[in-house]
Design a protein around this motif. Structure first.
Motif, PDB file in Angstrom:
ATOM      1  N   GLY A   5       0.804  -1.210   0.000  1.00 26.69           N
ATOM      2  CA  GLY A   5       0.000   0.000   0.000  1.00 26.69           C
ATOM      3  C   GLY A   5       0.843   1.268   0.000  1.00 26.69           C
ATOM      4  N   CYS A   6       1.930   1.264   0.783  1.00 31.42           N
ATOM      5  CA  CYS A   6       2.774   2.461   0.869  1.00 31.42           C
ATOM      6  C   CYS A   6       3.440   2.775  -0.470  1.00 31.42           C
ATOM      7  CB  CYS A   6       3.822   2.291   1.968  1.00 31.42           C
ATOM      8  SG  CYS A   6       4.889   0.848   1.778  1.00 31.42           S
ATOM      9  N   GLN A   7       3.797   1.733  -1.232  1.00 29.39           N
ATOM     10  CA  GLN A   7       4.429   1.973  -2.530  1.00 29.39           C
ATOM     11  C   GLN A   7       3.441   2.566  -3.535  1.00 29.39           C
ATOM     12  OE1 GLN A   7       6.850  -0.992  -4.416  1.00 29.39           O
ATOM     13  NE2 GLN A   7       7.937  -1.541  -2.535  1.00 29.39           N
ATOM     14  N   LEU A   8       2.180   2.156  -3.450  1.00 35.89           N
ATOM     15  CA  LEU A   8       1.185   2.740  -4.342  1.00 35.89           C
ATOM     16  C   LEU A   8       0.994   4.219  -4.021  1.00 35.89           C
ATOM     17  CD1 LEU A   8      -0.868   2.527  -6.597  1.00 35.89           C
ATOM     18  CD2 LEU A   8      -2.557   1.741  -4.929  1.00 35.89           C
ATOM     19  N   ILE A   9       0.967   4.572  -2.740  1.00 44.43           N
ATOM     20  CA  ILE A   9       0.843   5.979  -2.358  1.00 44.43           C
ATOM     21  C   ILE A   9       2.041   6.771  -2.875  1.00 44.43           C
ATOM     22  CG2 ILE A   9       0.650   7.601  -0.448  1.00 44.43           C
ATOM     23  CD1 ILE A   9      -1.821   5.881  -0.848  1.00 44.43           C
ATOM     24  N   ASP A  10       3.242   6.204  -2.719  1.00 42.22           N
ATOM     25  CA  ASP A  10       4.444   6.866  -3.253  1.00 42.22           C
ATOM     26  C   ASP A  10       4.300   7.104  -4.755  1.00 42.22           C
ATOM     27  OD1 ASP A  10       5.585   6.797  -0.741  1.00 42.22           O
ATOM     28  OD2 ASP A  10       6.757   4.973  -1.127  1.00 42.22           O
ATOM     29  N   TRP A  11       3.828   6.085  -5.471  1.00 34.76           N
ATOM     30  CA  TRP A  11       3.677   6.180  -6.929  1.00 34.76           C
ATOM     31  C   TRP A  11       2.656   7.248  -7.308  1.00 34.76           C
ATOM     32  CZ3 TRP A  11      -0.179   5.669 -10.522  1.00 34.76           C
ATOM     33  CH2 TRP A  11       0.229   5.500 -11.857  1.00 34.76           C
ATOM     34  N   LEU A  12       1.540   7.310  -6.587  1.00 36.97           N
ATOM     35  CA  LEU A  12       0.517   8.315  -6.861  1.00 36.97           C
ATOM     36  C   LEU A  12       1.070   9.725  -6.703  1.00 36.97           C
ATOM     37  CD1 LEU A  12      -2.564   6.714  -5.034  1.00 36.97           C
ATOM     38  CD2 LEU A  12      -2.202   6.857  -7.504  1.00 36.97           C
ATOM     39  N   LEU A  13       1.889   9.927  -5.668  1.00 35.31           N
ATOM     40  CA  LEU A  13       2.483  11.243  -5.421  1.00 35.31           C
ATOM     41  C   LEU A  13       3.499  11.593  -6.510  1.00 35.31           C
ATOM     42  CD1 LEU A  13       2.998  11.019  -1.549  1.00 35.31           C
ATOM     43  CD2 LEU A  13       1.324  12.428  -2.750  1.00 35.31           C
ATOM     44  N   GLN A  14       4.325  10.612  -6.879  1.00 33.10           N
ATOM     45  CA  GLN A  14       5.369  10.861  -7.873  1.00 33.10           C
ATOM     46  C   GLN A  14       4.793  11.167  -9.247  1.00 33.10           C
ATOM     47  OE1 GLN A  14       7.798   7.332  -7.695  1.00 33.10           O
ATOM     48  NE2 GLN A  14       8.472   7.741  -5.590  1.00 33.10           N
ATOM     49  N   ASN A  15       3.626  10.612  -9.561  1.00 31.64           N
ATOM     50  CA  ASN A  15       3.033  10.776 -10.887  1.00 31.64           C
ATOM     51  C   ASN A  15       1.898  11.794 -10.918  1.00 31.64           C
ATOM     52  OD1 ASN A  15       4.160   8.472 -12.879  1.00 31.64           O
ATOM     53  ND2 ASN A  15       4.095   7.673 -10.785  1.00 31.64           N
ATOM     54  N   GLY A  16       1.768  12.562  -9.847  1.00 31.71           N
ATOM     55  CA  GLY A  16       0.775  13.624  -9.825  1.00 31.71           C
ATOM     56  C   GLY A  16      -0.661  13.156  -9.740  1.00 31.71           C
ATOM     57  N   GLU A  17      -0.873  11.913  -9.307  1.00 37.48           N
ATOM     58  CA  GLU A  17      -2.231  11.379  -9.182  1.00 37.48           C
ATOM     59  C   GLU A  17      -2.859  11.746  -7.844  1.00 37.48           C
ATOM     60  OE1 GLU A  17      -3.933   9.965 -11.454  1.00 37.48           O
ATOM     61  OE2 GLU A  17      -2.443   9.420 -12.975  1.00 37.48           O
ATOM     62  N   ALA A  18      -2.055  12.219  -6.907  1.00 36.49           N
ATOM     63  CA  ALA A  18      -2.542  12.647  -5.599  1.00 36.49           C
ATOM     64  C   ALA A  18      -1.641  13.773  -5.105  1.00 36.49           C
ATOM     65  CB  ALA A  18      -2.550  11.493  -4.603  1.00 36.49           C
ATOM     66  N   GLU A  19      -2.237  14.728  -4.376  1.00 40.33           N
ATOM     67  CA  GLU A  19      -1.473  15.880  -3.892  1.00 40.33           C
ATOM     68  C   GLU A  19      -0.867  15.629  -2.518  1.00 40.33           C
ATOM     69  OE1 GLU A  19      -4.026  19.224  -4.024  1.00 40.33           O
ATOM     70  OE2 GLU A  19      -4.201  19.239  -6.213  1.00 40.33           O
ATOM     71  N   SER A  20      -1.391  14.655  -1.792  1.00 41.21           N
ATOM     72  CA  SER A  20      -0.874  14.344  -0.454  1.00 41.21           C
ATOM     73  C   SER A  20      -1.112  12.873  -0.172  1.00 41.21           C
ATOM     74  CB  SER A  20      -1.577  15.204   0.604  1.00 41.21           C
ATOM     75  OG  SER A  20      -2.962  14.877   0.658  1.00 41.21           O
ATOM     76  N   ARG A  21      -0.443  12.373   0.850  1.00 41.09           N
ATOM     77  CA  ARG A  21      -0.621  10.962   1.211  1.00 41.09           C
ATOM     78  C   ARG A  21      -2.060  10.724   1.666  1.00 41.09           C
ATOM     79  NH1 ARG A  21       4.314   8.623   0.892  1.00 41.09           N
ATOM     80  NH2 ARG A  21       3.465   6.584   1.481  1.00 41.09           N
TER      81      ARG A  21
END
Length: 342
Positions: free
Chosen positions: A154-170
């Motif tokens: 789960g933590c890696q998916l959150i990291d990926w979302l942040l890196q690719n601009g899919e989410a602004e915060s955790r």
């Protein structure tokens, strides 16, 4: 426990809707390529991007998407009930095997892009991005001694979302992932946890790229109607039924000997309808030169069971597999034929 079951039922229902959308879109593209969808003149009026119901039913039967016309009508009615297709004048809620004009809602801009559809499309976009990534986080991983393909912490998916601009915060990433889980798009590999920003493993419940057979939609809808649990019938209680044998022996790690035939470089299992029309014997499965390949799959059951339904006697065949279940994770598929139970 009751809340968990309710959430799971809702997720399964939403997942089925997603499968219907994918199957409908795949069919729409095939019909466009086959020129069955085109502008048609009726009573001096031109209707763009239409198909004739009778021609489509002919096409479904000839392309073996349905065994007969009645089943083909049921399949198209299923798409109609899910707002994938409609009569050009919206005056006929029931699809008829006749020279009537129907249209895909995506072709005339009437497809309902509601919240559920938008979430599903968001999940599909993330899946396509992740699966196409050269260094994808979707990998073979283990949790509690069990291997899961295309899984991710789960933590890696959150990291990926942040890196690719899919989410602004955790926090926003966690909310997105929990929404995807509620809609049956991702899940914990063992279905035991909600989504957390941690090392717990999760998987996509849906393979968006897999080519759907329309007949799967009816099987899935029947399974969803039963809340994902097989209804007991007299045949289920026969002494030769593998479920009964395993329940008597105990344990939760059964091994199945399964046969399937390989055609055109892809695994083509004996179709569900063929199994019903012709009963293969154990001798035919074991005969030298028979077009069947033996596989041994180990299914490690969880608290909810194994996640599949078998029917028939000597040999049995797999009638249904619960999406995301231990059986699905082990590779058990509908129409596999079972011969022995060790």
């Amino acid at each position: 426990m009751e809340r968990t079951s309710s959430i799971r039922r809702k997720a399964m229902a939403r997942q089925h809707k997603g499968e219907v959308m994918i199957a409908g879109e795949q069919l729409r593209l095939r019909l466009h390529n086959g020129k069955l969808i085109k502008d048609r003149l009726y009573h001096l009026r031109t209707y763009p991007n239409c198909f004739v119901a009778k021609e489509l039913i002919d096409w479904l039967v000839s392309h073996k998407e349905a065994p007969d016309r009645a089943t083909a009508v049921c399949l198209m009615q299923h798409l109609m009930d899910h707002d994938i297709i409609h009569h050009v004048c919206d005056k006929r809620p029931v699809l008829k095997d006749a020279k009537l004009l129907y249209r895909f809602r995506k072709d005339d801009g009437t497809f309902p892009f509601n919240t559920e559809v938008k979430i599903f499309m968001r999940g599909q976009g993330l899946y396509e991005h992740l699966i196409g990534d050269e260094n994808s986080i979707l990998q073979l991983r283990e949790e509690h001694g069990v291997a899961y393909q295309h899984s991710f912490p789960g933590c890696q998916l959150i990291d990926w979302l942040l890196q690719n601009g899919e989410a602004e915060s955790r926090r926003q990433g966690i909310e997105l992932c929990r929404t995807l889980q509620e809609h049956g798009i991702i899940q914990h590999v063992a279905k035991k946890h909600d989504f957390f920003d941690s090392g717990l493993l999760y998987q996509f419940c849906i393979n968006f790229r897999r080519r759907r057979r329309l007949s799967e939609l009816l099987n899935d809808s029947e399974q969803d109607a039963n809340e994902g649990v097989a209804v007991s019938t007299p045949e289920d209680n026969l002494p030769d039924n593998p479920f009964v044998l395993r329940q008597k022996k105990g344990g939760n790690s059964p091994t199945f000997h399964i046969w399937y035939s390989e055609v055109q470089n892809r695994y083509l299992l004996i179709s569900f309808f063929t199994v019903l029309k012709r009963n293969y014997t154990c001798e035919e499965l074991l005969a030298p030169g028979a077009p069947f390949i033996k596989r041994v799959l180990t299914v490690i059951g969880d608290a909810l069971g194994w996640g599949f339904v078998v029917r028939g006697m000597a040999p049995c065949y797999v009638q249904a597999v619960d999406r995301g279940s231990p059986a699905a994770a082990a590779g058990v598929k509908v129409r596999y034929m079972l011969h022995t139970w060790d």
